[in-house]
Design a protein around this motif. Structure first.
Motif, PDB file in Angstrom:
ATOM      1  N   VAL A  61       0.886  -1.159  -0.012  1.00  0.00           N
ATOM      2  CA  VAL A  61       0.018   0.017   0.003  1.00  0.00           C
ATOM      3  C   VAL A  61       0.957   1.219   0.029  1.00  0.00           C
ATOM      4  N   CYS A  62       1.947   1.224   0.742  1.00  0.00           N
ATOM      5  CA  CYS A  62       2.925   2.401   0.889  1.00  0.00           C
ATOM      6  C   CYS A  62       3.570   2.701  -0.506  1.00  0.00           C
ATOM      7  N   CYS A  63       3.715   1.551  -1.203  1.00  0.00           N
ATOM      8  CA  CYS A  63       4.475   1.738  -2.588  1.00  0.00           C
ATOM      9  C   CYS A  63       3.501   2.523  -3.446  1.00  0.00           C
ATOM     10  N   PHE A  64       2.165   2.375  -3.325  1.00  0.00           N
ATOM     11  CA  PHE A  64       1.172   2.937  -4.117  1.00  0.00           C
ATOM     12  C   PHE A  64       0.971   4.418  -3.951  1.00  0.00           C
ATOM     13  N   LEU A  65       1.446   4.784  -2.696  1.00  0.00           N
ATOM     14  CA  LEU A  65       0.869   6.049  -2.280  1.00  0.00           C
ATOM     15  C   LEU A  65       1.561   7.001  -3.266  1.00  0.00           C
ATOM     16  N   GLY A  66       2.705   6.666  -3.947  1.00  0.00           N
ATOM     17  CA  GLY A  66       3.529   7.834  -4.866  1.00  0.00           C
ATOM     18  C   GLY A  66       2.993   7.946  -6.163  1.00  0.00           C
ATOM     19  N   VAL A  67       1.914   7.269  -6.498  1.00  0.00           N
ATOM     20  CA  VAL A  67       1.316   7.314  -7.953  1.00  0.00           C
ATOM     21  C   VAL A  67       0.321   8.328  -7.906  1.00  0.00           C
TER      22      VAL A  67
ATOM     23  N   SER B  90      -6.597   9.155  -7.924  1.00  0.00           N
ATOM     24  CA  SER B  90      -7.391   8.883  -6.905  1.00  0.00           C
ATOM     25  C   SER B  90      -7.430   7.459  -6.373  1.00  0.00           C
ATOM     26  N   LEU B  91      -7.517   7.332  -4.996  1.00  0.00           N
ATOM     27  CA  LEU B  91      -7.394   6.048  -4.500  1.00  0.00           C
ATOM     28  C   LEU B  91      -8.705   5.322  -5.098  1.00  0.00           C
ATOM     29  N   GLY B  92      -8.558   4.005  -5.431  1.00  0.00           N
ATOM     30  CA  GLY B  92      -9.702   3.310  -5.644  1.00  0.00           C
ATOM     31  C   GLY B  92     -10.110   2.316  -4.745  1.00  0.00           C
ATOM     32  N   TRP B  93     -11.128   1.733  -4.873  1.00  0.00           N
ATOM     33  CA  TRP B  93     -11.558   0.805  -3.741  1.00  0.00           C
ATOM     34  C   TRP B  93     -10.789  -0.536  -3.679  1.00  0.00           C
ATOM     35  N   SER B  94      -9.972  -0.760  -4.686  1.00  0.00           N
ATOM     36  CA  SER B  94      -9.227  -2.194  -4.566  1.00  0.00           C
ATOM     37  C   SER B  94      -8.014  -1.803  -3.314  1.00  0.00           C
ATOM     38  N   LEU B  95      -7.406  -0.700  -3.609  1.00  0.00           N
ATOM     39  CA  LEU B  95      -6.431  -0.261  -2.651  1.00  0.00           C
ATOM     40  C   LEU B  95      -6.933   0.018  -1.229  1.00  0.00           C
ATOM     41  N   TYR B  96      -8.179   0.241  -0.924  1.00  0.00           N
ATOM     42  CA  TYR B  96      -8.893   0.315   0.201  1.00  0.00           C
ATOM     43  C   TYR B  96      -9.159  -0.978   0.888  1.00  0.00           C
ATOM     44  N   LEU B  97      -9.426  -2.088   0.165  1.00  0.00           N
ATOM     45  CA  LEU B  97      -9.467  -3.128   0.458  1.00  0.00           C
ATOM     46  C   LEU B  97      -8.235  -3.846   0.895  1.00  0.00           C
ATOM     47  N   ALA B  98      -7.192  -3.524   0.168  1.00  0.00           N
ATOM     48  CA  ALA B  98      -5.734  -3.928   0.717  1.00  0.00           C
ATOM     49  C   ALA B  98      -5.550  -3.337   1.997  1.00  0.00           C
ATOM     50  N   LEU B  99      -5.815  -1.878   2.083  1.00  0.00           N
ATOM     51  CA  LEU B  99      -5.527  -1.197   3.334  1.00  0.00           C
ATOM     52  C   LEU B  99      -6.336  -1.676   4.534  1.00  0.00           C
ATOM     53  N   ILE B 100      -7.531  -2.150   4.208  1.00  0.00           N
ATOM     54  CA  ILE B 100      -8.348  -2.941   5.340  1.00  0.00           C
ATOM     55  C   ILE B 100      -7.827  -4.432   5.885  1.00  0.00           C
ATOM     56  N   SER B 101      -7.305  -5.159   4.783  1.00  0.00           N
ATOM     57  CA  SER B 101      -6.659  -6.377   5.134  1.00  0.00           C
ATOM     58  C   SER B 101      -5.484  -6.281   6.060  1.00  0.00           C
TER      59      SER B 101
END
Length: 239
Positions: free
Chosen positions: A188-194, A197-208
């Motif tokens: 998730v941290c690696c994707f923060l530099g892109v 807008s954050l998508g729901w797939s990223l939020y699912l990974a963040l919740i996990s």
């Protein structure tokens, strides 16, 4: 004989682990980690022809980071670990429709494409390689797979512990879940530099991530507490 407290901790930890695995698996298999949006473009005349060429190049053209990034942005696309998608009208002669129905078309990243170096000037292969972006990109898709593999391995260890009627491997299960949670957080941290807008797939990974950490904490607590209790009981019997 296992104390009810430890058994409850194991059950709750297993449920949390299962939920985290489901969320992370869905996140890995979907393409909504990032969403891009741009102002609407008139689909008439030269604009229509240009957008149509962008769509054809995106689907059938050669792999180029700058080309597909620009197309995703202009056509309101999405980006995932293994997919890049754009929003296009469903009909063939879409530029003649005043308000065509939009649909999503996706192209998958091949494994060799995932390991292609990133350059400081995207699209210019003569420029210097950007090592930071290169390894961040590789970690983005490798770390979630490592996380799922660690959880799967912990499940095998847990099954073996149940078959052997031993509580000792629970410590290993907790450690594996802890490592899996760190891998998920790293992805998730690696994707923060892109940019996007954050998508729901990223939020699912963040919740996990917190689910995996809570499961790890329960497994580690149960293993440590059971070991202390067993040591005390053994000392009492010896005495």
């Amino acid at each position: 004989m296992v104390d009810n407290r430890y058994a409850t901790a194991l059950v709750i930890g297993s449920v949390l682990s299962l939920l985290a695995t489901v969320y992370l698996s869905v996140a890995v298999g979907t393409q909504h980690w990032y969403q891009y949006s741009s102002p609407p473009v008139k689909r008439e005349g030269s604009n229509a022809s240009e957008l149509r060429e962008l769509r054809e190049e995106f689907i059938t053209g050669e792999f180029d980071e700058k080309a597909y990034s620009d197309t995703i942005f202009r056509l309101n696309g999405t980006l995932g670990l293994w997919w890049r998608c754009i929003r296009v009208p469903g009909q063939t002669h879409w530029f003649k429709e005043p308000d065509p129905k939009m649909e999503t078309q996706c192209v998958s990243f091949t494994l060799p494409q995932q390991f292609i170096p990133k350059y400081k000037h995207p699209g210019n292969h003569n420029s210097e390689e950007d090592l930071l972006r290169t390894y961040l990109w590789r970690c983005q898709f490798l770390l979630p797979l490592v996380s799922l593999a660690l959880v799967f391995l912990s499940g095998l260890v847990g099954v073996c512990a149940c078959l052997c009627r031993s509580f000792t491997p629970t410590l290993g299960v907790g450690v594996l879940h802890l490592l899996a949670g760190l891998c998920t957080l790293g992805s998730v941290c690696c994707f923060l530099g892109v940019e996007g807008s954050l998508g729901w797939s990223l939020y699912l990974a963040l919740i996990s991530f917190p689910l995996q950490m809570m499961a790890a904490a329960l497994f580690l607590w149960a293993a440590r507490s059971h070991r202390k209790n067993y040591t005390r009981m053994t000392a009492y019997r010896v005495a």
